[in-house]
Design a protein around this motif. Sequence first.
Motif, PDB file in Angstrom:
ATOM      1  N   ALA A  92      -3.721   0.635   9.968  1.00 16.10           N
ATOM      2  CA  ALA A  92      -3.227   1.838   9.292  1.00 16.10           C
ATOM      3  C   ALA A  92      -4.452   2.520   8.694  1.00 16.10           C
ATOM      4  N   VAL A  93      -4.241   3.707   8.140  1.00 19.79           N
ATOM      5  CA  VAL A  93      -5.313   4.429   7.469  1.00 19.79           C
ATOM      6  C   VAL A  93      -4.908   4.646   6.018  1.00 19.79           C
ATOM      7  N   ALA A  94      -5.657   4.026   5.104  1.00 18.95           N
ATOM      8  CA  ALA A  94      -5.429   4.239   3.677  1.00 18.95           C
ATOM      9  C   ALA A  94      -6.282   5.411   3.221  1.00 18.95           C
ATOM     10  N   GLU A 146      -7.559  -0.942  -5.898  1.00 17.76           N
ATOM     11  CA  GLU A 146      -6.270  -1.603  -5.650  1.00 17.76           C
ATOM     12  C   GLU A 146      -6.088  -1.876  -4.163  1.00 17.76           C
ATOM     13  N   THR A 147      -6.511  -0.926  -3.328  1.00 15.30           N
ATOM     14  CA  THR A 147      -6.415  -1.118  -1.878  1.00 15.30           C
ATOM     15  C   THR A 147      -7.251  -2.300  -1.434  1.00 15.30           C
ATOM     16  N   VAL A 148      -8.474  -2.392  -1.939  1.00 17.66           N
ATOM     17  CA  VAL A 148      -9.368  -3.495  -1.576  1.00 17.66           C
ATOM     18  C   VAL A 148      -8.802  -4.823  -2.091  1.00 17.66           C
ATOM     19  N   LEU A 193       0.827  -1.214   0.000  1.00 18.05           N
ATOM     20  CA  LEU A 193       0.000   0.000   0.000  1.00 18.05           C
ATOM     21  C   LEU A 193       0.856   1.256   0.000  1.00 18.05           C
ATOM     22  N   GLY A 194       1.964   1.220   0.725  1.00 18.59           N
ATOM     23  CA  GLY A 194       2.865   2.371   0.746  1.00 18.59           C
ATOM     24  C   GLY A 194       3.394   2.684  -0.642  1.00 18.59           C
ATOM     25  N   GLU A 195       3.732   1.653  -1.380  1.00 18.34           N
ATOM     26  CA  GLU A 195       4.227   1.851  -2.741  1.00 18.34           C
ATOM     27  C   GLU A 195       3.117   2.367  -3.659  1.00 18.34           C
ATOM     28  N   ARG A 196       1.892   1.870  -3.460  1.00 17.86           N
ATOM     29  CA  ARG A 196       0.789   2.230  -4.351  1.00 17.86           C
ATOM     30  C   ARG A 196       0.206   3.605  -4.042  1.00 17.86           C
ATOM     31  N   ARG A 214       1.221  10.425   1.329  1.00 19.33           N
ATOM     32  CA  ARG A 214      -0.058  11.049   1.676  1.00 19.33           C
ATOM     33  C   ARG A 214      -1.187  10.037   1.773  1.00 19.33           C
ATOM     34  N   GLY A 215      -1.017   8.945   1.089  1.00 19.12           N
ATOM     35  CA  GLY A 215      -2.109   7.986   0.975  1.00 19.12           C
ATOM     36  C   GLY A 215      -2.132   6.895   2.025  1.00 19.12           C
ATOM     37  N   LEU A 216      -1.101   6.821   2.882  1.00 24.77           N
ATOM     38  CA  LEU A 216      -1.083   5.781   3.910  1.00 24.77           C
ATOM     39  C   LEU A 216      -0.519   6.345   5.201  1.00 24.77           C
ATOM     40  N   LEU A 217      -1.336   6.344   6.240  1.00 27.00           N
ATOM     41  CA  LEU A 217      -0.936   6.847   7.549  1.00 27.00           C
ATOM     42  C   LEU A 217      -0.698   5.667   8.480  1.00 27.00           C
TER      43      LEU A 217
END
Length: 476
Positions: free
Chosen positions: A47-49, A59-61, A14-17, A21-24
């Motif tokens: 985490a928060v996506a 993609e996250t799902v 998820l960090g790469e995708r 800003r998109g993964l906390l």
Amino acid sequence: MNTPSHRHALLEALGERLGERGLLRDPAAMARYTADWADDRLGEPLAVARPASTAEVAETVRLCREHGVAMTPQGGHSGLVAGALPAADGGELVISLERLDRVRDLDPVNFTMTVDAGCILESVKQAALEHDCDFPLSLGAQGSCQIGGNIATNAGGLNVLRHGMMRQLVLGLEVVLPDGRVWNGLTALHKDNRGLDLKQLFLGSEGTLGIVTGAVLRLSPRHIQSRTALLGLPSVAAVIDLYGHARRDCSDLLSAFELIPRRCLELAMEATPELADPLDTAYPWYVLMEVAASGPLDLDAMLEQLLERGMERGLVLDGALASSDTQAQRLWQFRESMLEGQRRRGEHLRTDISVPISAIPAFVERAGEAVMAESPNCEIIAYGHVGDGNLHFNILPPPDMAEADKRDHLHELEERLFAVLDEFGGSLSAEHGIGRTKRAAYLARLSPVERELVEGIKALFDPDGLMNPGRILPPR
């Protein structure tokens, strides 16, 4: 799956995708995603996506399903049934829709607007007004709630009697399914009778069947005038009697008709000291009503005639009519501030129930007797949307009760209240949804056939049980 190694692999992917800003992942940065409006908290997420497009949500799902990690779709943090809070075990990934905030299209001739699910309701309403249109959903939380959350909970609010629930305001949806596929049902057709209406399965599903990422909304002509009145009445029966006359005398122009007890006005003035008592005399019950029109009709004459007849019948004892938008906003401020006044009193029972409109007086009396018999020193605050039978029958615990005892006591009172509600054929959720907090009561009232159908739909859409597990139905 969902082992530490799977969770680590998911977060790396998820960090790469999604990017920084998109993964906390920092607890301080995630803090505001762990509470709702009432400051209820259950735990911290894995985490928060924060995906910024439908493709990124998909993609996250897909990655969550691949690694067996449960997902919590989240909107504007204004829920009241713990439906969008991460579980206490820290194993759920919160998927916030806040970065999906574009108005994709607005067609003032077709009276439709296509929006991202993360759009704030207030922003959607403002965008409609700029094109001489109106999106009529009106909620106290409209400055923070998101369209996706409104859809997931089938939001109601103040104008249901005229415009209907969210089900009536949505023409099409775009949804990311639990396996990562995208269903594009973004139709702007006002009439479409092609087989099953799939969008209705997602409306009110509370994120358990998929994640709404876009919607086509039904707009109305912009109101060019409205009139607001606050009226003092002697009883709930008088309120319902007046409502019947208002529905007939004001035709389809009646847009709001709120039942408010005296105690709510007092709580509003406590929370907002600049509010002054609107009438010279205190009355046991009040009605806050509004009529609105998109054409050049004489609303003043219509409202004055209604009030004159109401006084002749002994239904209306006194009233204040707003003569300007500022005065109207001041009257509606009572409706907003009374919620804050309740919250300041600490832990209390919040309910969201509905009964047939004609049964409201009998229900309020019967429920009040049942609750007071169990807890003579509690305080009942019953108010709501008369036009759709939706009451918020809230209860403040006895003021001298120990904090440690309040939760169990309020739960006992809720069970007593719901037993009375069953006698009236009512619903324990009119607009807030089921989430976690109403799940047990909801399941206890499902027939075997209903439960089989609900569980079958969930299994069809989400066979792995990863999409908002534990909400509405038990986790699998």
